[in-house]
Structures are given as structure tokens and as C-alpha cells.
Design a protein around this motif. Structure first.
Motif, PDB file in Angstrom:
ATOM      1  N   ILE A 161       0.809  -1.245   0.019  1.00  0.00           N
ATOM      2  CA  ILE A 161      -0.019  -0.114  -0.055  1.00  0.00           C
ATOM      3  C   ILE A 161       0.891   1.381  -0.034  1.00  0.00           C
ATOM      4  N   LEU A 162       0.865   1.952  -1.026  1.00  0.00           N
ATOM      5  CA  LEU A 162       1.730   3.213  -1.328  1.00  0.00           C
ATOM      6  C   LEU A 162       1.126   4.419  -0.618  1.00  0.00           C
ATOM      7  N   ALA A 163       1.820   4.952   0.362  1.00  0.00           N
ATOM      8  CA  ALA A 163       1.449   6.014   1.344  1.00  0.00           C
ATOM      9  C   ALA A 163       2.520   6.984   1.800  1.00  0.00           C
ATOM     10  N   ALA A 164       3.537   7.111   0.802  1.00  0.00           N
ATOM     11  CA  ALA A 164       4.689   7.907   1.057  1.00  0.00           C
ATOM     12  C   ALA A 164       4.639   9.457   0.583  1.00  0.00           C
ATOM     13  N   GLY A 165       3.445   9.639  -0.302  1.00  0.00           N
ATOM     14  CA  GLY A 165       3.474  11.016  -0.963  1.00  0.00           C
ATOM     15  C   GLY A 165       2.909  12.032   0.070  1.00  0.00           C
TER      16      GLY A 165
ATOM     17  N   TYR B   9       7.915   5.128 -12.919  1.00  0.00           N
ATOM     18  CA  TYR B   9       6.589   5.037 -12.949  1.00  0.00           C
ATOM     19  C   TYR B   9       6.227   3.465 -12.994  1.00  0.00           C
ATOM     20  N   LEU B  10       5.333   2.919 -11.864  1.00  0.00           N
ATOM     21  CA  LEU B  10       5.150   1.609 -11.771  1.00  0.00           C
ATOM     22  C   LEU B  10       4.481   1.175 -12.898  1.00  0.00           C
ATOM     23  N   THR B  11       3.685   2.125 -13.495  1.00  0.00           N
ATOM     24  CA  THR B  11       2.524   1.685 -14.691  1.00  0.00           C
ATOM     25  C   THR B  11       3.587   1.401 -15.950  1.00  0.00           C
ATOM     26  N   ASP B  12       4.793   1.798 -16.125  1.00  0.00           N
ATOM     27  CA  ASP B  12       5.657   1.219 -17.229  1.00  0.00           C
ATOM     28  C   ASP B  12       6.086  -0.375 -17.205  1.00  0.00           C
TER      29      ASP B  12
ATOM     30  N   HIS C 112       9.286   3.403  -7.673  1.00  0.00           N
ATOM     31  CA  HIS C 112      10.305   3.534  -6.702  1.00  0.00           C
ATOM     32  C   HIS C 112       9.738   3.227  -5.182  1.00  0.00           C
ATOM     33  N   ALA C 113       8.598   3.608  -4.941  1.00  0.00           N
ATOM     34  CA  ALA C 113       8.004   3.174  -3.761  1.00  0.00           C
ATOM     35  C   ALA C 113       7.743   1.583  -3.649  1.00  0.00           C
ATOM     36  N   VAL C 114       7.166   0.972  -4.730  1.00  0.00           N
ATOM     37  CA  VAL C 114       7.072  -0.473  -4.611  1.00  0.00           C
ATOM     38  C   VAL C 114       8.390  -1.034  -4.519  1.00  0.00           C
TER      39      VAL C 114
ATOM     40  N   GLU D  85      13.087   9.301   0.034  1.00  0.00           N
ATOM     41  CA  GLU D  85      12.587  10.483  -1.120  1.00  0.00           C
ATOM     42  C   GLU D  85      11.511   9.761  -2.133  1.00  0.00           C
ATOM     43  N   GLN D  86      10.807  10.692  -2.459  1.00  0.00           N
ATOM     44  CA  GLN D  86       9.539  10.083  -3.168  1.00  0.00           C
ATOM     45  C   GLN D  86       9.881  10.260  -4.705  1.00  0.00           C
ATOM     46  N   LYS D  87      10.400   9.223  -5.209  1.00  0.00           N
ATOM     47  CA  LYS D  87      11.018   9.211  -6.789  1.00  0.00           C
ATOM     48  C   LYS D  87       9.847   8.476  -7.565  1.00  0.00           C
ATOM     49  N   GLY D  88       8.680   8.432  -7.238  1.00  0.00           N
ATOM     50  CA  GLY D  88       7.615   7.769  -8.232  1.00  0.00           C
ATOM     51  C   GLY D  88       6.990   6.549  -7.587  1.00  0.00           C
ATOM     52  N   THR D  89       6.137   5.965  -8.026  1.00  0.00           N
ATOM     53  CA  THR D  89       5.113   4.905  -7.849  1.00  0.00           C
ATOM     54  C   THR D  89       6.011   3.575  -7.845  1.00  0.00           C
TER      55      THR D  89
ATOM     56  N   ARG E  33      -6.384  13.789 -15.309  1.00  0.00           N
ATOM     57  CA  ARG E  33      -5.092  13.703 -15.511  1.00  0.00           C
ATOM     58  C   ARG E  33      -4.699  12.065 -15.236  1.00  0.00           C
ATOM     59  N   TYR E  34      -5.567  11.297 -15.517  1.00  0.00           N
ATOM     60  CA  TYR E  34      -5.496   9.930 -15.079  1.00  0.00           C
ATOM     61  C   TYR E  34      -4.628   9.439 -15.963  1.00  0.00           C
ATOM     62  N   GLY E  35      -3.671   8.169 -15.696  1.00  0.00           N
ATOM     63  CA  GLY E  35      -3.078   7.512 -16.793  1.00  0.00           C
ATOM     64  C   GLY E  35      -4.089   6.596 -17.590  1.00  0.00           C
ATOM     65  N   ARG E  36      -3.742   6.850 -18.933  1.00  0.00           N
ATOM     66  CA  ARG E  36      -4.513   6.136 -19.883  1.00  0.00           C
ATOM     67  C   ARG E  36      -4.185   4.540 -20.485  1.00  0.00           C
TER      68      ARG E  36
ATOM     69  N   GLY F 243      -0.066  -0.950 -22.763  1.00  0.00           N
ATOM     70  CA  GLY F 243       0.473  -0.209 -21.889  1.00  0.00           C
ATOM     71  C   GLY F 243      -0.160   1.216 -21.282  1.00  0.00           C
ATOM     72  N   ILE F 244       0.350   1.616 -20.045  1.00  0.00           N
ATOM     73  CA  ILE F 244      -0.339   2.596 -19.509  1.00  0.00           C
ATOM     74  C   ILE F 244       0.499   3.950 -19.923  1.00  0.00           C
ATOM     75  N   VAL F 245      -0.341   5.009 -20.292  1.00  0.00           N
ATOM     76  CA  VAL F 245       0.451   6.071 -20.639  1.00  0.00           C
ATOM     77  C   VAL F 245      -0.036   7.268 -19.783  1.00  0.00           C
TER      78      VAL F 245
HETATM   79  C1  UD1 Z   1      -1.115   7.282 -10.383  1.00  0.00           C
HETATM   80  C2  UD1 Z   1      -0.582   6.582 -11.506  1.00  0.00           C
HETATM   81  C3  UD1 Z   1      -1.839   6.996 -12.676  1.00  0.00           C
HETATM   82  C4  UD1 Z   1      -3.196   6.892 -12.211  1.00  0.00           C
HETATM   83  C5  UD1 Z   1      -3.505   7.606 -10.939  1.00  0.00           C
HETATM   84  C6  UD1 Z   1      -4.726   6.991 -10.266  1.00  0.00           C
HETATM   85  C7  UD1 Z   1       1.588   6.155 -11.858  1.00  0.00           C
HETATM   86  C8  UD1 Z   1       2.957   6.576 -12.476  1.00  0.00           C
HETATM   87  N1  UD1 Z   1       0.596   6.998 -11.972  1.00  0.00           N
HETATM   88  O1  UD1 Z   1      -0.885   8.846 -10.839  1.00  0.00           O
HETATM   89  O2  UD1 Z   1      -1.572   6.142 -13.782  1.00  0.00           O
HETATM   90  O3  UD1 Z   1      -4.325   7.129 -13.046  1.00  0.00           O
HETATM   91  O4  UD1 Z   1      -2.273   7.000  -9.789  1.00  0.00           O
HETATM   92  O5  UD1 Z   1      -5.119   7.881  -9.116  1.00  0.00           O
HETATM   93  O6  UD1 Z   1       1.826   5.288 -10.938  1.00  0.00           O
HETATM   94  N2  UD1 Z   1       3.474   7.519  -3.664  1.00  0.00           N
HETATM   95  C9  UD1 Z   1       4.555   7.084  -3.007  1.00  0.00           C
HETATM   96  N3  UD1 Z   1       5.907   7.265  -3.445  1.00  0.00           N
HETATM   97  C10 UD1 Z   1       6.131   8.221  -4.515  1.00  0.00           C
HETATM   98  C11 UD1 Z   1       5.039   8.469  -5.366  1.00  0.00           C
HETATM   99  C12 UD1 Z   1       3.877   8.208  -4.986  1.00  0.00           C
HETATM  100  O7  UD1 Z   1       4.202   6.406  -2.137  1.00  0.00           O
HETATM  101  O8  UD1 Z   1       7.367   8.383  -4.879  1.00  0.00           O
HETATM  102  C13 UD1 Z   1       2.246   7.064  -3.494  1.00  0.00           C
HETATM  103  C14 UD1 Z   1       1.308   8.500  -3.268  1.00  0.00           C
HETATM  104  O9  UD1 Z   1       1.287   8.823  -1.747  1.00  0.00           O
HETATM  105  C15 UD1 Z   1      -0.065   7.946  -3.756  1.00  0.00           C
HETATM  106  C16 UD1 Z   1       0.106   7.096  -4.723  1.00  0.00           C
HETATM  107  O10 UD1 Z   1       1.397   6.476  -4.545  1.00  0.00           O
HETATM  108  O11 UD1 Z   1      -0.840   7.400  -2.723  1.00  0.00           O
HETATM  109  C17 UD1 Z   1      -0.016   7.755  -6.112  1.00  0.00           C
HETATM  110  O12 UD1 Z   1       0.987   8.584  -6.398  1.00  0.00           O
HETATM  111  P1  UD1 Z   1       0.541   9.886  -7.159  1.00  0.00           P
HETATM  112  O13 UD1 Z   1       1.784  10.970  -7.045  1.00  0.00           O
HETATM  113  O14 UD1 Z   1      -0.794  10.499  -6.548  1.00  0.00           O
HETATM  114  O15 UD1 Z   1       0.109   9.128  -8.567  1.00  0.00           O
HETATM  115  P2  UD1 Z   1      -0.672   9.988  -9.805  1.00  0.00           P
HETATM  116  O16 UD1 Z   1       0.163  11.012 -10.583  1.00  0.00           O
HETATM  117  O17 UD1 Z   1      -1.999  10.376  -9.160  1.00  0.00           O
END
Ligand code: UD1
Ligand code: CA
Length: 449
Positions: A7-11, A195-198, A83-85, A77-81, A136-139, A149-151
Motif C-alpha cells: 500500500i503506497l502512502a509516502a506522498g 513509473y510503476l505503470t511502465d 520506486h515506492a514499490v 525520497e519520493q521518486k515515483g510509484t 489527468r489519470y493514466g490512460r 501499456g499505460i500512458v
Molecule cells: C497514479 C498513476 C496513474 C493513475 C493514478 C490514479 C503512476 C505513475 N501513475 O498517478 O496512472 O491514473 O495514480 O490515481 O503510477 N506514492 C508514493 N511514493 C512516490 C510516489 C507516489 O508512495 O514516490 C504514492 C502516493 O502517496 C499515492 C500513490 O502513490 O498514494 C499515487 O501517487 P500519485 O503521485 O498520486 O500518482 P498519480 O500521479 O495520481
């Protein structure tokens, strides 16, 4: 098959404009993170990780308070989803089973939806939804049932932005595959993030399969602003009201009743207008909660009636057929069967025996300015109106206290206790007194002229 949750909760949740980490903002009395954790609870995951960063200590405490078996990992450091995973995956090196990634700010995903993802056959499974407004959701790029893919919005072409099938953020894959794919992530994108989506495109490139499982949009509601938080609260309440009514609870004015995430109410109970439930409240069947009551951390048994305008605070326990009337506050007190507390009363830190009647204006004086003390009242007692029970104090079964008494000593069973000044009567004095007062009023008026 074994399941693990990340569960990602670092943002930071910048747009909340808050000192509190975003996932600790509450809906229906529980942090968003707890909603996400409980949504997945029915899966019975073997391992659950919460990735914390901003406000990590508070996030850790909230996660552990809800489930002490949760493992909290830190992403400093929050370097993306992606990186969080990656912060959690090393702990799953020897884990044979599937991993589901959830977001801590997305409270309403249903367990059935996650089950459907686990049941899907593809190597990577993404939870998608048809967005009324894709913002601004990923498509999700899908051709003939396969996900290619997810863009991310920032990286999407005009054509891709026209897609309305969006990424919820929930992704599922076999643990070892997820580790391999995440290890290969880079940062060549508009945000410069992992990006986890990649992992979808990477899986496809490696000849693996990917698919989308869809759910209704309301399940994927993510909270980014305080307006989203209010929308989430309204959505929760709307659903809970319908659920309550389906379960046989009468709500006279459903739109004015507010439930907590864990409120339990039995069949045939009637709840009047403007009633608010805080966390930890259960009401059994056939009770009546009248208008304008506030109940938190309490238990109301079968056949009891509460309110209007009553407040039940943590530790209030009402046995069967208890009546609590208007402007009564009860805290940390056990009321046995058939107790009646009709009006204007405070019972705190007390035990009250069966069938006892508490007169209007009674107060348990439970706090001496430093410590709290208990009041114990037996069965079949009559507490006269305006009795002050100065705790610690005990009133035995069948006893009676006179109205207006200040009870500082224990009252034995069956006794009458009067703790008030004796009344003095002076025959004929009233007329003389009024004469005197009138003369004084006239004197003052004259002095003013
Ligand atoms: C993300 C998805 C996007 C999707 C959207 C749905 C990615 C790259 N993009 O975008 O495709 O449509 O969610 O809401 O995954 N977080 C961390 N550490 C980080 C970055 C994020 O823990 O370094 C956590 C945030 O706290 C949050 C979640 O991950 O709970 C999503 O991060 P967020 O930055 O909101 O992603 P979106 O840009 O919304
Ligand atoms: Ca987001």
C-alpha cells in the motif's frame, strides 16, 4: 494462492494544504489508509506492506494501530510509484504468490474487485475504469482485449488523451515477476520518476500478457484535495445509509444521519433525523435513537431508547430497555436493564443497577481536578432530582436520595439519604418582605430624579 499487499502512502499530498500526511485525513472517522487496508482485509493477505515517507512515524502508528502485523517500509525520497514499490519488494524475495499494489489515498476499492484481479489469467493485471471525466489519470492502451501499456497524462499524445479507460493505480502480478519488472524501470518520462505503470509495456516487450479488470468509477475515487475528501465522505455516507436500510434499519431522514466506518445497527432499530455516529458504536435490534443524538464508542442494547438530544460517549453501555432522555450525557458508565435517566443528567465513570431511576439534573461529580473516581449505584434505587454524587461514592440497592442532595458519603442499601440544608419556614413574612422591597425601589427611583 498466497497474496501480498503493498500500500503506497509516502506522498506528501501537497494539494491537501495540510500538516497531516494525506493518508491520515479521515473519512467516516477512519484514516484513508485504514479504509484502504480494510478494503483488502477480506483477501487475507499473508504479508501487508505500507510504504511511508512524508509523516512516516504518524503513518506507521496509524497502520499498526489498525493491524499490528503490517510491515511499514520507508521511502525517504519520493521518486515515483515504481520506486515506492521497490522499497517493499526486497522483503518479498522468497515469497511465492501474487502481489497487489494499492494506493493509501484510494479508500473505496471493494474486495470483490481485488478478487477478480487475482482470478485473472494474465501476467500483469491492471484495475481500470471508464472515467466520466478522465482528467489527468493514466490512460490504458488496449487492443482486442489485451493491454499494451499505460500512458501517463503528462506523456500522452492527443490521441491517447482521448482514451477514457483510465488507470486506477491498482496493479497485480506474481511477486518475482513484479520484482524483475520493477528492477528494470527507468526515469525517461515527463515527470522524471520511476513509473510503476511502465511495468505493463515492459511485460509486453518480454512477450508476457497483460489485461485490464474494470470496476465502477466510484471505487477508484482518489483523494487529492479537501474537496475530494468531502466528496469521499458524502459517497461513503450515501452508501452506508442505503446499506443500513437494506439491513432493516429505519432512517426517518437518511440524508441527515452520519455513520462511522464501523457503525453496527441491528434490524428494526429506528434512527431519527440528525443523528451522528462516531467510531466504535453498536446498536442492537429494536432500539430507538431519537433526533439529534451523538453516539461514540458506546453500546445500546435491544429495546433501549435514546434521546432526543442525548450524548453517549466512549464506554457508555446501555443494557436492554434502558431509557436515556433529552440533554443527558453518559460516559464510561454501565446502565443495567431498565434504568431510566430521563432528563438533564451527566453520568460519568458509573455503574447503575437494574431498574434504577435517575432524577432530572443528577450529576456524578467524577473528577476532583486531578483524578477520576467511580460512582456505584445499586438496583432499584431512586436518585432524587438534582442529586450531586461526589465520587468515589456508593449508593446501595433500593436506597433513595432526596432531591437537591449532595451525596459525599456511601448510602447503605435501603436507606434514605438527605444531604441538603433543612428548610426554614417563616409564616406571613412574604408580604412584609415585598413591602420592604417596594419601598427600596421607590427610594432608588426618587434618588435618580
Ligand atoms: C497514479 C498513476 C496513474 C493513475 C493514478 C490514479 C503512476 C505513475 N501513475 O498517478 O496512472 O491514473 O495514480 O490515481 O503510477 N506514492 C508514493 N511514493 C512516490 C510516489 C507516489 O508512495 O514516490 C504514492 C502516493 O502517496 C499515492 C500513490 O502513490 O498514494 C499515487 O501517487 P500519485 O503521485 O498520486 O500518482 P498519480 O500521479 O495520481
Ligand atoms: Ca493521485
Amino acid at each position: 494462492m498466497a497474496t501480498a499487499l503493498i500500500i503506497l502512502a509516502a506522498g506528501q499530498g501537497t494539494r491537501m494544504n495540510s500538516e497531516l500526511p494525506k493518508v491520515l485525513h479521515r473519512v467516516a472517522g477512519a484514516p484513508l489508509l485504514v479504509h484502504a487496508m480494510s478494503a483488502a482485509a477480506p483477501l487475507g493477505a499473508e504479508r501487508t506492506f505500507v510504504v511511508a515517507g512524508h509523516g512516516a512515524e504518524a503513518v506507521r502508528a496509524a497502520a499498526l494501530a489498525h493491524d499490528e502485523t503490517v510491515e511499514v517500509v520507508i521511502q525517504s525520497e519520493q521518486k515515483g510509484t515504481g520506486h515506492a514499490v521497490a522499497q517493499a519488494l526486497p522483503h518479498l524475495q522468497d515469497f511465492a504468490g501474487k502481489v497487489i499494489v494499492l494506493f493509501g489515498d484510494t479508500p473505496f476499492i471493494r474486495a470483490e474487485t481485488l478478487e477478480a484481479m487475482l482470478a485473472a489469467r494474465s501476467d500483469v493485471v491492471v484495475l481500470g475504469f471508464e472515467a466520466a471525466d478522465p482528467k489527468r489519470y493514466g490512460r490504458l492502451v488496449v487492443h482486442s482485449g489485451h493491454l499494451f501499456g499505460i500512458v501517463e497524462y503528462k506523456d500522452a499524445t492527443e490521441d491517447q488523451r482521448a482514451i477514457t479507460l483510465c488507470n486506477s493505480g491498482v496493479i497485480c502480478a506474481d511477486a518475482s515477476l513484479m520484482s524483475r519488472l520493477v528492477a528494470g524501470l527507468g526515469t525517461t518520462n515527463a515527470a522524471g520518476e520511476y513509473y510503476l505503470t511502465d511495468i505493463v509495456a515492459a511485460a509486453r516487450a518480454a512477450g508476457l500478457t497483460a489485461e485490464v479488470v474494470t470496476c465502477p468509477e466510484h471505487e477508484t475515487l482518489g483523494v487529492n484535495t479537501r474537496a475530494d475528501l468531502a466528496e469521499a465522505e458524502a459517497a461513503f455516507q450515501a452508501r452506508k445509509r442505503v446499506e443500513m436500510m437494506e439491513d432493516g434499519v429505519t432512517l426517518t431522514a437518511p440524508d441527515t444521519v452520519y455513520f462511522a466506518f464501523d457503525t453496527v445497527v441491528g434490524r428494526e432499530t429506528v434512527i431519527g433525523p440528525n443523528v451522528v455516529f462516531g467510531p466504535g458504536t453498536t446498536v442492537e435490534s429494536g432500539a430507538v435513537i431519537e433526533a439529534f443524538c451523538h453516539l461514540t464508542g458506546c453500546h445500546v442494547s435491544r429495546g433501549a431508547s435514546v434521546g432526543p438530544f442525548a450524548r453517549l460517549r466512549p464506554g457508555a453501555e446501555l443494557a436492554e430497555d434502558v431509557h436515556v432522555g433529552n440533554f443527558v450525557e453518559i460516559k464510561n458508565a454501565i446502565l443495567d436493564e431498565g434504568v431510566k435517566v430521563g432528563h438533564l443528567t451527566y453520568l460519568g465513570d458509573a455503574d447503575v443497577g437494574a431498574r434504577t431511576n435517575i432524577g432530572a439534573g443528577t450529576v456524578t461529580c467524577n473528577y476532583d481536578g486531578v483524578m477520576k473516581h467511580r460512582t456505584t449505584i445499586g438496583a432499584d434505587v431512586f436518585i432524587g432530582s438534582d442529586t450531586m454524587l461526589v465520587a468515589p461514592v456508593t449508593v446501595g440497592a433500593g436506597a433513595l436520595t432526596g432531591s437537591g442532595s449532595v451525596i459525599t458519603e456511601n448510602v447503605p442499601a435501603g436507606a434514605v439519604a438527605l444531604g441538603r440544608a433543612a428548610q426554614v419556614v417563616k409564616p406571613g413574612l412574604a408580604a412584609k418582605l415585598f413591602e420592604k422591597l417596594k419601598a427600596e425601589k421607590a427610594r432608588r427611583q426618587k434618588a435618580k430624579e
